[in-house]
Write a protein that holds these residues in place. Structure first.
Motif: not given
Length: 281
Positions: A207-212, A166-169, A57-60
């Motif tokens: 968003t696909e990376a989040e789903k995966q 979620q990938l917040l960053a 979530q916190f990785t840029s």
């Protein structure tokens, strides 16, 4: 036959019978440990994936070292304040989402505590004397412990299903990029359209990376829950099961995990939702 010889024969027969019984008990205990190990390995894999998803979530977005250096130089040129421990991370990586150190420690402690609970359960069986008279009793007493751990695992799985990280960053970076495109008045309409299209592709990839990420983690949690449910049945019925039945359960566990590995993302979400409902009932 003298009484002493008869007594000796009886003692010998009793010893042989006892040794045979202990050998059978030993085989049962060792076979059950295979299922326990399956469950323990699955839970640790689930928590590994859980921790990875949380950290993500916190990785840029990754950048080349030269780009990171140039951005840092620019930031330092524009920065007029005082550099401190609280802002150095932002100056080095302004795109990374920052988390309060105390919150980060609390999360790590929570995750470590979860791991330990399941490791301690597995250790119960490592410490059981396979052929001892107390072995069967220890197995039976582990049942309520497993039941609580299964309930906790189902709750975590259900929560993860309903509220995946979620990938917040990375989201923050793309949102800032979109605002920059909108604010840029130097591009003509065609250039703006192209930049929007490229941005859309980046957002879809995100968003696909989040789903995966959700799928990968759910797959591990569903496997751990499934193996835990089967292990509960073996422990609850331990006295009535023989070695062949316990060995068959191990093989079935392997087969079930194989089936779970073939599940679609939607099937995994359905499984996770069902576990959430089970945990609240």
């Amino acid at each position: 036959m003298t009484a002493s010889k008869f007594s000796q024969i009886c003692r010998t027969t009793l010893i042989v019978a006892t040794l045979s019984l202990l050998a059978a008990c030993s085989q049962k205990a060792e076979t059950l440990k295979l299922s326990v190990t399956q469950f323990g390995t699955a839970t640790q894999a689930a928590f590994d994936s859980y921790g990875t998803a949380y950290d993500a979530q916190f990785t840029s977005f990754s950048k080349a070292p030269s780009a990171q250096r140039d951005e840092f130089v620019t930031n330092m040129t524009d920065f007029t304040g005082t550099v401190s421990a609280s802002n150095i991370d932002v100056l080095i990586d302004p795109d990374g989402a920052k988390i309060d150190p105390s919150v980060a420690r609390q999360w790590q402690d929570t995750l470590s505590g979860l791991r330990t609970q399941y490791q301690q359960f597995v250790a119960i069986f490592d410490n059981i004397e396979a052929g001892s008279a107390l072995g069967a009793s220890a197995v039976t007493q582990s049942g309520p412990i497993l039941e609580k751990l299964r309930g906790q695992l189902a709750t975590i799985t259900g929560d993860f299903t309903k509220n995946p990280p979620q990938l917040l960053a990375k989201r923050s970076t793309l949102i800032a990029k979109l605002n920059a495109i909108r604010a840029d008045k130097t591009d003509d309409q065609d250039a703006h359209t192209l930049r929007y299209q490229l941005w859309w592709q980046d957002w879809q990839a995100l968003t696909e990376a989040e789903k995966q990420m959700q799928t990968d983690t759910l797959r591990k949690f569903v496997s751990a829950n499934t193996l835990g449910n089967r292990l509960q049945n073996q422990i609850d019925n331990y006295a009535r099961l023989d070695v062949a039945s316990l060995l068959s359960a191990v093989e079935q566990g392997i087969s079930l995990v194989g089936d779970i590995n073939k599940m679609s993302p939607q099937e995994l979400i359905t499984q996770g939702t069902a576990l959430a409902q089970t945990a609240t009932n």
